[in-house]
Design a protein around this motif. Structure first.
Motif, PDB file in Angstrom:
ATOM      1  N   LYS A  28      19.929 -16.882  21.881  1.00 39.86           N
ATOM      2  CA  LYS A  28      20.884 -16.783  20.800  1.00 39.86           C
ATOM      3  C   LYS A  28      21.367 -15.343  20.667  1.00 39.86           C
ATOM      4  N   ALA A  29      22.459 -15.170  19.918  1.00 38.78           N
ATOM      5  CA  ALA A  29      22.990 -13.830  19.689  1.00 38.78           C
ATOM      6  C   ALA A  29      21.945 -12.980  18.967  1.00 38.78           C
ATOM      7  N   SER A  30      21.843 -11.727  19.354  1.00 38.94           N
ATOM      8  CA  SER A  30      20.877 -10.826  18.727  1.00 38.94           C
ATOM      9  C   SER A  30      21.416  -9.400  18.713  1.00 38.94           C
ATOM     10  N   VAL A  31      20.911  -8.621  17.766  1.00 40.67           N
ATOM     11  CA  VAL A  31      21.261  -7.202  17.633  1.00 40.67           C
ATOM     12  C   VAL A  31      19.970  -6.400  17.727  1.00 40.67           C
ATOM     13  N   ARG A  32      19.977  -5.334  18.531  1.00 40.81           N
ATOM     14  CA  ARG A  32      18.757  -4.555  18.731  1.00 40.81           C
ATOM     15  C   ARG A  32      19.034  -3.067  18.667  1.00 40.81           C
ATOM     16  N   LEU A  33      18.027  -2.347  18.231  1.00 41.10           N
ATOM     17  CA  LEU A  33      18.011  -0.889  18.280  1.00 41.10           C
ATOM     18  C   LEU A  33      16.937  -0.480  19.269  1.00 41.10           C
ATOM     19  N   LYS A  34      17.291   0.395  20.215  1.00 41.98           N
ATOM     20  CA  LYS A  34      16.343   0.842  21.232  1.00 41.98           C
ATOM     21  C   LYS A  34      16.224   2.360  21.181  1.00 41.98           C
ATOM     22  N   ILE A  35      14.990   2.824  21.272  1.00 46.47           N
ATOM     23  CA  ILE A  35      14.703   4.262  21.306  1.00 46.47           C
ATOM     24  C   ILE A  35      13.882   4.526  22.560  1.00 46.47           C
ATOM     25  N   ALA A  36      14.372   5.427  23.402  1.00 52.62           N
ATOM     26  CA  ALA A  36      13.708   5.670  24.685  1.00 52.62           C
ATOM     27  C   ALA A  36      13.447   7.163  24.883  1.00 52.62           C
ATOM     28  N   THR A  76      20.016   3.596  21.519  1.00 49.31           N
ATOM     29  CA  THR A  76      20.956   2.563  21.950  1.00 49.31           C
ATOM     30  C   THR A  76      21.036   1.455  20.909  1.00 49.31           C
ATOM     31  N   ILE A  77      22.237   1.010  20.630  1.00 48.51           N
ATOM     32  CA  ILE A  77      22.463  -0.187  19.810  1.00 48.51           C
ATOM     33  C   ILE A  77      23.140  -1.213  20.717  1.00 48.51           C
ATOM     34  N   TYR A  94      23.451   6.901  23.056  1.00 47.78           N
ATOM     35  CA  TYR A  94      23.655   8.333  22.817  1.00 47.78           C
ATOM     36  C   TYR A  94      22.452   9.125  23.333  1.00 47.78           C
ATOM     37  N   ASN A  95      22.733  10.209  24.063  1.00 48.20           N
ATOM     38  CA  ASN A  95      21.676  11.090  24.577  1.00 48.20           C
ATOM     39  C   ASN A  95      22.094  12.540  24.410  1.00 48.20           C
ATOM     40  N   LEU A 121      29.112   3.669  26.895  1.00 42.80           N
ATOM     41  CA  LEU A 121      29.551   2.360  26.419  1.00 42.80           C
ATOM     42  C   LEU A 121      29.611   1.397  27.592  1.00 42.80           C
ATOM     43  N   GLY A 122      29.203   0.153  27.367  1.00 40.90           N
ATOM     44  CA  GLY A 122      29.289  -0.777  28.481  1.00 40.90           C
ATOM     45  C   GLY A 122      28.800  -2.168  28.147  1.00 40.90           C
ATOM     46  N   ILE A 123      28.510  -2.927  29.202  1.00 43.08           N
ATOM     47  CA  ILE A 123      28.019  -4.290  29.085  1.00 43.08           C
ATOM     48  C   ILE A 123      26.671  -4.399  29.795  1.00 43.08           C
ATOM     49  N   PHE A 124      25.921  -5.430  29.458  1.00 34.94           N
ATOM     50  CA  PHE A 124      24.637  -5.646  30.122  1.00 34.94           C
ATOM     51  C   PHE A 124      24.347  -7.133  30.231  1.00 34.94           C
ATOM     52  N   LYS A 125      23.519  -7.453  31.210  1.00 35.31           N
ATOM     53  CA  LYS A 125      23.039  -8.820  31.408  1.00 35.31           C
ATOM     54  C   LYS A 125      21.527  -8.810  31.307  1.00 35.31           C
ATOM     55  N   GLU A 126      20.993  -9.775  30.582  1.00 32.36           N
ATOM     56  CA  GLU A 126      19.541  -9.867  30.421  1.00 32.36           C
ATOM     57  C   GLU A 126      19.074 -11.280  30.762  1.00 32.36           C
ATOM     58  N   LYS A 127      17.920 -11.359  31.414  1.00 30.47           N
ATOM     59  CA  LYS A 127      17.364 -12.666  31.781  1.00 30.47           C
ATOM     60  C   LYS A 127      15.873 -12.683  31.496  1.00 30.47           C
ATOM     61  N   THR A 128      15.437 -13.673  30.747  1.00 35.19           N
ATOM     62  CA  THR A 128      14.011 -13.852  30.483  1.00 35.19           C
ATOM     63  C   THR A 128      13.339 -14.414  31.729  1.00 35.19           C
ATOM     64  N   VAL A 129      12.244 -13.784  32.137  1.00 34.15           N
ATOM     65  CA  VAL A 129      11.537 -14.209  33.342  1.00 34.15           C
ATOM     66  C   VAL A 129      10.446 -15.206  32.992  1.00 34.15           C
TER      67      VAL A 129
END
Length: 234
Positions: A28-36, A76-77, A94-95, A121-129
């Motif tokens: 489903k659609a989701s929104v995430r905040l990532k800190i690396a 990253t958002i 942002y870095n 800025l961009g797009i991404f693809k994610e797949k659950t393994v």
């Protein structure tokens, strides 16, 4: 040249994979905040600083480099699967990092600071393994920004100068991670690696014909490197 050719091949392959991907029905659609915690190559920038320090030390032997583009946190958002028939998500990242060459004594101080920032800025693809593990691929366009501050302090007098540069580039980043979900929220960890290519060299914001040169080539930031991060979302 080979680095650019390799980057283009990887980028084309990545977009081909994204184009062929199918949206997983259970996602489903989701929104995430990532800190690396991010490591940056910055090979040319670091080499430029070392040469600059060597030249400074001819006149000021005790001049020292206190920072040289160290690893730092990036943010990253991302919005995943916002449209039912779109097999990818969107992100903004942002870095920043920087360097300092300095010397000080009872009579004054000298500072040479470089601050580098970028917006990706961009797009991404994610797949659950399986069992919460997933793989993802990010690709996009980035805007680079460099600010150079120089300051000379002698007794009560100060002389300052500032110059600004901007440029653009491309970046891709494969990730692998693990995520748990509870009550509609998610918490995860991930490991990734980013590979960059400077498409438009840094140019002075006031005089576009003015660029930074080092050893016969234009000077550009390189954000390539490992990423260790966490993510939270819903």
């Amino acid at each position: 040249m080979m680095r650019m050719f390799r980057f283009i091949l990887i980028l084309l392959f990545s977009f081909w994979q994204i184009a062929l991907a199918q949206v997983e029905p259970q996602q489903k659609a989701s929104v995430r905040l990532k800190i690396a915690y991010s490591f940056y190559a910055m090979n040319d920038m670091k080499a430029f600083n070392k040469e600059l320090l060597r030249q400074y030390q001819y006149t000021v032997p005790d001049m020292a480099m206190t920072e040289n583009f160290p690893a730092f946190f990036g943010y990253t958002i991302e919005v995943f699967n916002p449209f039912p028939r779109m097999p990818f998500g969107y992100f903004v990242s942002y870095n920043s990092t920087g360097s300092r060459i300095t010397y000080s004594d009872y009579s004054g101080a000298v500072y040479y600071d470089m601050l580098v920032k970028r917006l990706w800025l961009g797009i991404f693809k994610e797949k659950t393994v399986k069992h919460g593990f997933y793989i993802s691929l990010y690709a996009g366009v980035m805007a680079n920004y460099l600010m150079i501050n120089q300051k000379l302090i002698v007794w009560q007098e100060q002389v300052k100068s500032r110059s600004k540069y901007w440029g653009m580039g491309l970046a891709i980043a494969p990730n692998i991670g693990y995520r748990i979900k509870f009550n509609g929220f998610s918490l995860g960890i991930y490991l990734g690696f980013e590979l960059d290519y400077a498409a438009i060299d840094l140019k002075n914001t006031e005089n576009p014909n003015l660029r930074l040169h080092f050893k016969g080539a234009y000077l550009n930031p390189d954000w390539s490197g490992l990423r260790f991060g966490i993510s939270v979302g819903y």
